[in-house]
Design a protein around this motif. Structure first.
Motif, PDB file in Angstrom:
ATOM      1  N   PHE A 133      -4.983 -10.662  -4.956  1.00 38.71           N
ATOM      2  CA  PHE A 133      -5.732  -9.914  -5.783  1.00 38.71           C
ATOM      3  C   PHE A 133      -4.549  -9.543  -6.663  1.00 38.71           C
ATOM      4  N   THR A 134      -4.188  -9.813  -8.175  1.00 35.24           N
ATOM      5  CA  THR A 134      -3.158  -9.376  -9.039  1.00 35.24           C
ATOM      6  C   THR A 134      -3.905  -8.816 -10.052  1.00 35.24           C
ATOM      7  N   ALA A 135      -3.347  -7.409 -10.259  1.00 31.37           N
ATOM      8  CA  ALA A 135      -4.081  -6.507 -11.143  1.00 31.37           C
ATOM      9  C   ALA A 135      -2.982  -5.626 -11.956  1.00 31.37           C
ATOM     10  N   VAL A 136      -3.528  -5.168 -12.905  1.00 31.44           N
ATOM     11  CA  VAL A 136      -2.789  -4.365 -13.884  1.00 31.44           C
ATOM     12  C   VAL A 136      -3.131  -2.695 -13.573  1.00 31.44           C
ATOM     13  N   THR A 137      -2.088  -2.019 -13.380  1.00 34.41           N
ATOM     14  CA  THR A 137      -2.246  -0.453 -13.007  1.00 34.41           C
ATOM     15  C   THR A 137      -2.086   0.220 -14.082  1.00 34.41           C
ATOM     16  N   ASN A 138      -2.531   1.419 -13.884  1.00 36.93           N
ATOM     17  CA  ASN A 138      -2.701   2.214 -15.109  1.00 36.93           C
ATOM     18  C   ASN A 138      -1.157   2.648 -15.511  1.00 36.93           C
ATOM     19  N   LYS A 139      -0.030   2.362 -14.675  1.00 33.52           N
ATOM     20  CA  LYS A 139       1.251   2.738 -15.317  1.00 33.52           C
ATOM     21  C   LYS A 139       1.881   1.815 -16.428  1.00 33.52           C
ATOM     22  N   ALA A 140       1.031   0.651 -16.390  1.00 33.13           N
ATOM     23  CA  ALA A 140       1.239  -0.093 -17.754  1.00 33.13           C
ATOM     24  C   ALA A 140       1.153   0.632 -19.063  1.00 33.13           C
ATOM     25  N   LYS A 141       2.307   0.668 -19.695  1.00 32.34           N
ATOM     26  CA  LYS A 141       2.130   1.309 -21.007  1.00 32.34           C
ATOM     27  C   LYS A 141       1.662   0.402 -21.946  1.00 32.34           C
ATOM     28  N   ASN A 142       1.522  -1.060 -21.805  1.00 29.79           N
ATOM     29  CA  ASN A 142       1.076  -1.952 -22.458  1.00 29.79           C
ATOM     30  C   ASN A 142       0.064  -2.847 -21.751  1.00 29.79           C
ATOM     31  N   PRO A 143      -1.042  -2.367 -21.280  1.00 32.83           N
ATOM     32  CA  PRO A 143      -1.530  -3.308 -20.408  1.00 32.83           C
ATOM     33  C   PRO A 143      -2.085  -4.625 -20.739  1.00 32.83           C
ATOM     34  N   GLU A 144      -2.106  -4.824 -22.101  1.00 36.32           N
ATOM     35  CA  GLU A 144      -2.609  -6.206 -22.575  1.00 36.32           C
ATOM     36  C   GLU A 144      -1.464  -7.066 -22.400  1.00 36.32           C
ATOM     37  N   LYS A 145      -0.247  -6.515 -22.602  1.00 40.71           N
ATOM     38  CA  LYS A 145       1.066  -7.213 -22.050  1.00 40.71           C
ATOM     39  C   LYS A 145       1.152  -7.788 -20.559  1.00 40.71           C
ATOM     40  N   ALA A 146       0.817  -6.925 -19.773  1.00 36.49           N
ATOM     41  CA  ALA A 146       0.818  -6.922 -18.312  1.00 36.49           C
ATOM     42  C   ALA A 146      -0.141  -7.905 -17.995  1.00 36.49           C
ATOM     43  N   ALA A 147      -1.449  -7.960 -18.700  1.00 35.91           N
ATOM     44  CA  ALA A 147      -2.375  -8.788 -18.513  1.00 35.91           C
ATOM     45  C   ALA A 147      -1.887 -10.195 -18.643  1.00 35.91           C
ATOM     46  N   GLN A 148      -1.132 -10.310 -19.963  1.00 32.86           N
ATOM     47  CA  GLN A 148      -0.756 -11.578 -20.462  1.00 32.86           C
ATOM     48  C   GLN A 148       0.087 -12.255 -19.477  1.00 32.86           C
ATOM     49  N   ASN A 190       1.029  -1.200  -0.020  1.00 31.80           N
ATOM     50  CA  ASN A 190       0.003   0.131  -0.144  1.00 31.80           C
ATOM     51  C   ASN A 190       0.860   1.242   0.081  1.00 31.80           C
ATOM     52  N   VAL A 191       1.925   1.248   0.826  1.00 34.84           N
ATOM     53  CA  VAL A 191       2.730   2.431   0.923  1.00 34.84           C
ATOM     54  C   VAL A 191       3.438   2.694  -0.614  1.00 34.84           C
ATOM     55  N   ALA A 192       3.754   1.558  -1.220  1.00 33.52           N
ATOM     56  CA  ALA A 192       4.510   1.711  -2.378  1.00 33.52           C
ATOM     57  C   ALA A 192       3.446   2.231  -3.347  1.00 33.52           C
ATOM     58  N   ILE A 193       2.190   1.842  -3.279  1.00 31.17           N
ATOM     59  CA  ILE A 193       1.322   2.400  -4.431  1.00 31.17           C
ATOM     60  C   ILE A 193       1.108   3.795  -4.184  1.00 31.17           C
ATOM     61  N   ALA A 194       0.891   4.019  -2.897  1.00 28.24           N
ATOM     62  CA  ALA A 194       0.554   5.538  -2.505  1.00 28.24           C
ATOM     63  C   ALA A 194       1.386   6.453  -2.792  1.00 28.24           C
ATOM     64  N   SER A 195       2.593   5.875  -2.901  1.00 28.86           N
ATOM     65  CA  SER A 195       3.934   6.876  -3.416  1.00 28.86           C
ATOM     66  C   SER A 195       3.833   7.482  -4.780  1.00 28.86           C
ATOM     67  N   GLY A 196       3.018   6.782  -5.474  1.00 33.45           N
ATOM     68  CA  GLY A 196       3.001   6.925  -6.961  1.00 33.45           C
ATOM     69  C   GLY A 196       3.810   6.234  -7.810  1.00 33.45           C
ATOM     70  N   ASP A 197       4.924   5.768  -7.203  1.00 33.17           N
ATOM     71  CA  ASP A 197       5.844   4.942  -8.043  1.00 33.17           C
ATOM     72  C   ASP A 197       5.162   3.485  -8.439  1.00 33.17           C
ATOM     73  N   LEU A 198       4.248   3.415  -9.470  1.00 30.79           N
ATOM     74  CA  LEU A 198       3.355   2.252  -9.521  1.00 30.79           C
ATOM     75  C   LEU A 198       4.079   1.187 -10.297  1.00 30.79           C
ATOM     76  N   PRO A 199       3.923   0.110 -10.037  1.00 28.75           N
ATOM     77  CA  PRO A 199       4.295  -1.097 -10.824  1.00 28.75           C
ATOM     78  C   PRO A 199       3.491  -1.270 -11.863  1.00 28.75           C
ATOM     79  N   ASP A 200       3.686  -2.191 -13.103  1.00 26.99           N
ATOM     80  CA  ASP A 200       2.915  -2.397 -14.116  1.00 26.99           C
ATOM     81  C   ASP A 200       1.614  -3.577 -13.679  1.00 26.99           C
ATOM     82  N   VAL A 201       2.118  -4.459 -12.844  1.00 21.71           N
ATOM     83  CA  VAL A 201       1.309  -5.406 -12.126  1.00 21.71           C
ATOM     84  C   VAL A 201       1.520  -5.715 -10.644  1.00 21.71           C
TER      85      VAL A 201
END
Length: 521
Positions: free
Chosen positions: A349-364, A96-107
């Motif tokens: 819960f495993t999800a794709v974030t809006n940081k992903a430039k290629n969300p389809e690849k992240a989902a795959q 949660n701290v990592a996400i709150a920092s704004g430094d998002l992962p792709d997944v």
């Protein structure tokens, strides 16, 4: 899964907070573009997609290693350049701290349902997977098979993995060698259980001439969760459900207002007064609890088995070569009632974030982790390198597997568990597992004693106020147990404080949910 301890964790600093994470070093190997798998969405000439994955790990896993060939193989098959950041198991606050920092992962993998995930969905941080379902057959099939309730306005914002829906490995564990020495059988009733605890405390089963052994030891709950380690005693006294109960008017009320709760507390208080329970349990985590068991400071504990049989008994024998692990069903109460395992309302819960430039690849990537191809790679490795196969017989190359962080004795890669599945849900044991029969039997024993939930899923109020009411419950439970509160007065005060902390809203929504699910029909 692994029988070794983690090495020291590196530190990943997010903003002003130090977040303990393992970060792969040299694991984002760039694949040869000519070898890029057609499983990816790009062609062989496409540059690898740089994908960052933030996940909770598995307490039993080894750390990821530099130049990991499994990560390199994932890179090659998906045409990605993978960086993995791993927080310790259950350390959702660090996620949660990592996400709150704004430094998002792709997944990202975290706990679900939770207020954090709900917030991420509201704020558009998570990307719906629906648009990519034609490339996600495994995810789609699993969502269609009983997970429809996780959709928000028809959209799925991640893959929710609910563990232990039909199988459990949660058992009562004891020093079988001590019971043998004391001439005791497995305790089948609460009365026998109490007698066994007294014998362990009073008859010096370790033979050191000191009164330094407790009967039962457990550990504190995961942060934000309720203390449930003693619930097998409440179930023995007839507590019918693990979450809520009904009053005489058919209304949903807190389970601690059922008569079985008072009866169970009075029994447990007797154990505590007789010094049969380690009084420091509330400061122990699971490894600390197990160390007390291994070191002969307690003769009985609760905990998971299945894949842990060899680890627990192996650790016990390192301290005491004559130590033998035993396990048994939970004890039965005066009316023959028993229970211990519960069906969790929590998921990974495993999800794709809006940081992903290629969300389809992240989902795959998530799809790959769930697919048979992905499971085979993470569990077995690369055929011809980490293992060979002749018919159904697998031969593990332990020397090569060790180079890539695989756990010993045929166990799996660090990315295999703690994100989208667990071994028990895959029914996975390596062919080299020395205690395979006992491992399977422990699941058979534990799974007979499921206690049903009254409400099948968490309500929004429970998500919002769950941590607060659980803190109240835990405080009162401990003070009822150790005698600081009168039982009747303490339960009454617990009801008042629990409701003030958000319980009133929880009960309101729980009653609505109960009616919506057909009043239990």
């Amino acid at each position: 899964m692994v029988h070794r301890k983690r090495s020291k964790l590196k530190k990943w600093v997010v903003g002003a907070a130090a977040v303990a994470l393992i970060i792969t070093s040299g694991c984002s190997n760039k694949p040869d573009s000519t070898e890029a798998s057609t499983n990816g969405s790009g062609s062989g000439s496409e540059e690898p997609y740089e994908l960052v994955y933030l996940t909770t790990g598995d307490q039993g896993a080894k750390p990821l290693v530099p130049n990991d060939r499994i990560v390199a193989e994932i890179n090659k098959r998906l045409n990605i350049k993978l960086t993995v950041k791993i927080a310790p198991e259950f350390s959702y606050d660090k996620i949660n701290v990592a996400i709150a920092s704004g430094d998002l992962p792709d997944v990202v993998t975290t706990q679900y349902p939770s207020s954090s995930v709900s917030q991420w969905i509201r704020e558009g941080i998570l990307v719906p997977l629906n648009d990519y379902f034609d490339k996600l057959p495994t995810i789609k099939a699993k969502l269609d098979n009983g997970l429809q309730w996780t959709a928000v306005d028809g959209k799925y914002y991640g893959y929710p993995f609910v563990s232990g829906a039909e199988k459990s490995n949660y058992t009562v564990q004891f020093r079988q060698d001590w019971l043998d020495k004391l001439g005791l059988e497995h305790p089948k009733t609460l009365e026998e259980f109490h007698g066994t605890l007294k014998a362990i405390v009073e008859k010096d089963p370790d033979g050191n001439g000191k009164a330094d052994t407790f009967g039962f030891v457990t550990n504190k709950p995961v942060a934000g969760e309720a203390l449930t380690a003693f619930d097998f005693v409440l179930y023995a006294y007839g507590l019918p459900n693990s979450d809520y109960v009904l009053n005489d008017n058919g209304e949903v009320i807190p389970r601690f207002e059922h008569p079985a709760f008072k009866a169970g507390i009075e029994e447990l208080r007797k154990w505590y007064d007789e010094k049969l329970i380690d009084p420091e349990f509330i400061v122990y985590d699971r490894p600390a609890k197990e160390q007390k068991f291994f070191q002969g400071k307690a003769g009985i504990m609760d905990g998971p088995l299945f894949r842990h049989v060899s680890r627990v008994e192996g650790s016990l024998k390192q301290v005491n070569p004559d130590g033998v692990l035993g396990y048994a069903p939970p004890p039965a109460g005066p009316d023959g009632k028993q229970g211990m395992a519960v069906r969790s309302k929590n998921a990974l819960f495993t999800a794709v974030t809006n940081k992903a430039k290629n969300p389809e690849k992240a989902a795959q990537f998530i799809e790959f982790m769930l697919s048979k191809e992905g499971r085979d790679l993470l569990q077995l490795g690369i055929e011809g390198v980490h293992y060979t196969k002749q018919g159904d017989t697998i031969t593990y190359n332990e020397a090569e597997r060790e180079k890539d962080g695989f756990a010993a004795n045929g166990w799996s890669h660090p990315l295999a568990w703690g994100n989208v599945t667990w071994p028990i849900d895959q029914n996975y044991l390596p062919q080299t597992e020395p205690n395979i029969e006992r491992a399977l039997d422990s699941v058979k024993v534990a799974s007979k004693y499921f206690v049903p939930n009254l409400i099948t899923r968490k309500t929004e109020a429970e998500i919002e106020y769950g941590k607060a009411v659980n803190e109240v419950y835990n405080q009162y439970f401990v003070n009822l147990l150790n005698g600081k509160l009168d039982v009747d007065q303490g339960i009454a005060e617990l009801g008042e404080q629990w409701r003030q902390a958000g319980g009133d809203e929880i009960l309101k929504q729980a009653n609505e949910e109960y009616k919506n699910q057909g009043a239990g029909k």
